[in-house]
Design a protein around this motif. Sequence first.
Motif, PDB file in Angstrom:
ATOM      1  N   VAL A  66       0.858  -1.178   0.000  1.00  0.00           N
ATOM      2  CA  VAL A  66       0.000   0.000   0.000  1.00  0.00           C
ATOM      3  C   VAL A  66       0.896   1.230   0.000  1.00  0.00           C
ATOM      4  CG1 VAL A  66      -1.827   1.235   1.234  1.00  0.00           C
ATOM      5  CG2 VAL A  66      -1.817  -1.278   1.192  1.00  0.00           C
ATOM      6  N   ASN A  67       0.548   2.175  -0.853  1.00  0.00           N
ATOM      7  CA  ASN A  67       1.272   3.442  -0.930  1.00  0.00           C
ATOM      8  C   ASN A  67       0.517   4.506  -0.146  1.00  0.00           C
ATOM      9  OD1 ASN A  67       2.894   5.565  -1.681  1.00  0.00           O
ATOM     10  ND2 ASN A  67       2.044   5.749  -3.763  1.00  0.00           N
ATOM     11  N   ALA A  68       1.247   5.313   0.632  1.00  0.00           N
ATOM     12  CA  ALA A  68       0.651   6.493   1.269  1.00  0.00           C
ATOM     13  C   ALA A  68       0.682   7.595   0.205  1.00  0.00           C
ATOM     14  CB  ALA A  68       1.450   6.901   2.504  1.00  0.00           C
ATOM     15  N   ALA A  69      -0.333   7.558  -0.683  1.00  0.00           N
ATOM     16  CA  ALA A  69      -0.362   8.462  -1.837  1.00  0.00           C
ATOM     17  C   ALA A  69      -0.994   9.793  -1.454  1.00  0.00           C
ATOM     18  CB  ALA A  69      -1.167   7.799  -2.952  1.00  0.00           C
ATOM     19  N   ASN A  70      -0.981  10.745  -2.386  1.00  0.00           N
ATOM     20  CA  ASN A  70      -1.777  11.955  -2.197  1.00  0.00           C
ATOM     21  C   ASN A  70      -2.854  11.957  -3.277  1.00  0.00           C
ATOM     22  OD1 ASN A  70      -0.716  13.414  -4.585  1.00  0.00           O
ATOM     23  ND2 ASN A  70       1.184  13.429  -3.409  1.00  0.00           N
ATOM     24  N   SER A  71      -3.821  12.864  -3.147  1.00  0.00           N
ATOM     25  CA  SER A  71      -5.000  12.847  -4.020  1.00  0.00           C
ATOM     26  C   SER A  71      -4.669  12.961  -5.500  1.00  0.00           C
ATOM     27  CB  SER A  71      -5.939  13.991  -3.648  1.00  0.00           C
ATOM     28  OG  SER A  71      -6.492  13.724  -2.402  1.00  0.00           O
ATOM     29  N   THR A  72      -3.543  13.585  -5.841  1.00  0.00           N
ATOM     30  CA  THR A  72      -3.211  13.756  -7.261  1.00  0.00           C
ATOM     31  C   THR A  72      -2.821  12.431  -7.905  1.00  0.00           C
ATOM     32  OG1 THR A  72      -0.824  14.116  -7.006  1.00  0.00           O
ATOM     33  CG2 THR A  72      -2.238  16.052  -6.748  1.00  0.00           C
ATOM     34  N   LEU A  73      -2.377  11.488  -7.119  1.00  0.00           N
ATOM     35  CA  LEU A  73      -1.869  10.186  -7.594  1.00  0.00           C
ATOM     36  C   LEU A  73      -0.623  10.342  -8.470  1.00  0.00           C
ATOM     37  CD1 LEU A  73      -5.227   8.361  -8.576  1.00  0.00           C
ATOM     38  CD2 LEU A  73      -3.915   8.065  -6.468  1.00  0.00           C
ATOM     39  N   LEU A  74      -0.009  11.502  -8.455  1.00  0.00           N
ATOM     40  CA  LEU A  74       1.120  11.735  -9.363  1.00  0.00           C
ATOM     41  C   LEU A  74       2.473  11.642  -8.672  1.00  0.00           C
ATOM     42  CD1 LEU A  74      -0.399  14.573 -11.585  1.00  0.00           C
ATOM     43  CD2 LEU A  74      -0.383  12.105 -11.960  1.00  0.00           C
ATOM     44  N   GLY A  75       2.496  11.049  -7.496  1.00  0.00           N
ATOM     45  CA  GLY A  75       3.761  10.874  -6.790  1.00  0.00           C
ATOM     46  C   GLY A  75       4.017  12.007  -5.825  1.00  0.00           C
ATOM     47  N   GLY A  76       4.974  11.797  -4.940  1.00  0.00           N
ATOM     48  CA  GLY A  76       5.305  12.797  -3.929  1.00  0.00           C
ATOM     49  C   GLY A  76       6.560  12.368  -3.209  1.00  0.00           C
ATOM     50  N   GLY A  77       6.700  12.832  -1.974  1.00  0.00           N
ATOM     51  CA  GLY A  77       7.900  12.487  -1.198  1.00  0.00           C
ATOM     52  C   GLY A  77       7.663  11.246  -0.363  1.00  0.00           C
ATOM     53  N   GLY A  78       8.532  11.021   0.598  1.00  0.00           N
ATOM     54  CA  GLY A  78       8.381   9.931   1.556  1.00  0.00           C
ATOM     55  C   GLY A  78       8.226   8.575   0.884  1.00  0.00           C
ATOM     56  N   VAL A  79       7.302   7.784   1.412  1.00  0.00           N
ATOM     57  CA  VAL A  79       7.131   6.418   0.921  1.00  0.00           C
ATOM     58  C   VAL A  79       6.609   6.429  -0.531  1.00  0.00           C
ATOM     59  CG1 VAL A  79       4.795   6.022   1.834  1.00  0.00           C
ATOM     60  CG2 VAL A  79       6.383   4.130   1.680  1.00  0.00           C
TER      61      VAL A  79
END
Length: 180
Positions: free
Chosen positions: A26-39
Amino acid sequence: MEKTFSGRAIELVLGDITRQRVDAIVNAANSTLLGGGGVDGAIHRAGGPAVLDECRTIRAERGECPTGEAVLTGGGGLPARFVIHAVGPVWRGGDQGEPGLLASCYRNALRIAAERGFQSVAFPSISTGIYGYPVSLAASTALTAVASFLSSEAAAPTRVRFVLFDPVTFATYAGALETL
Ligand code: ADP
């Protein structure tokens, strides 16, 4: 450390989620689903462009992923077969529905796993990094949500592993699992 619920295990390990050979991480994603920092960044680096391409397609088709919900992609170059991208809540003091949103995030990720017949799923500690959710509160909410899903859903995975990245987070989850 491990505890079973209706014959299904919750296991805690200290480690890196991108290295887990399970049906889905499971990814701790953000709403954009376009990637980010951390995991999120680590999963996209290890999964490669195939994962991001699928996220872009989902986003183009369905728009942003609301907080508390989750979507499924393949695992690309990861050892895990699939990635469930779940959007945790940003901590805003605790009276903005954060516990309910965090619990739905785990439940919705597990619902996708159950629908697909996944046996093994690995979670990070969603929302407790950049999103600022206090680990002591997130740990019991996360473990309670997962334990109740495993106890009540016939198609639930047989093994849920929490992959905690640092010793303090691991110890906090261990304490919460003991008292569950
Ligand atoms: P959020 O934005 O939901 O808070 P973060 O990725 O910032 O998500 O952090 C969530 C948790 O994941 C934190 O405890 C962070 O230390 C941890 N983390 C970061 N990288 C990894 C990794 N490779 N494997 C497992 N956990 C990780």
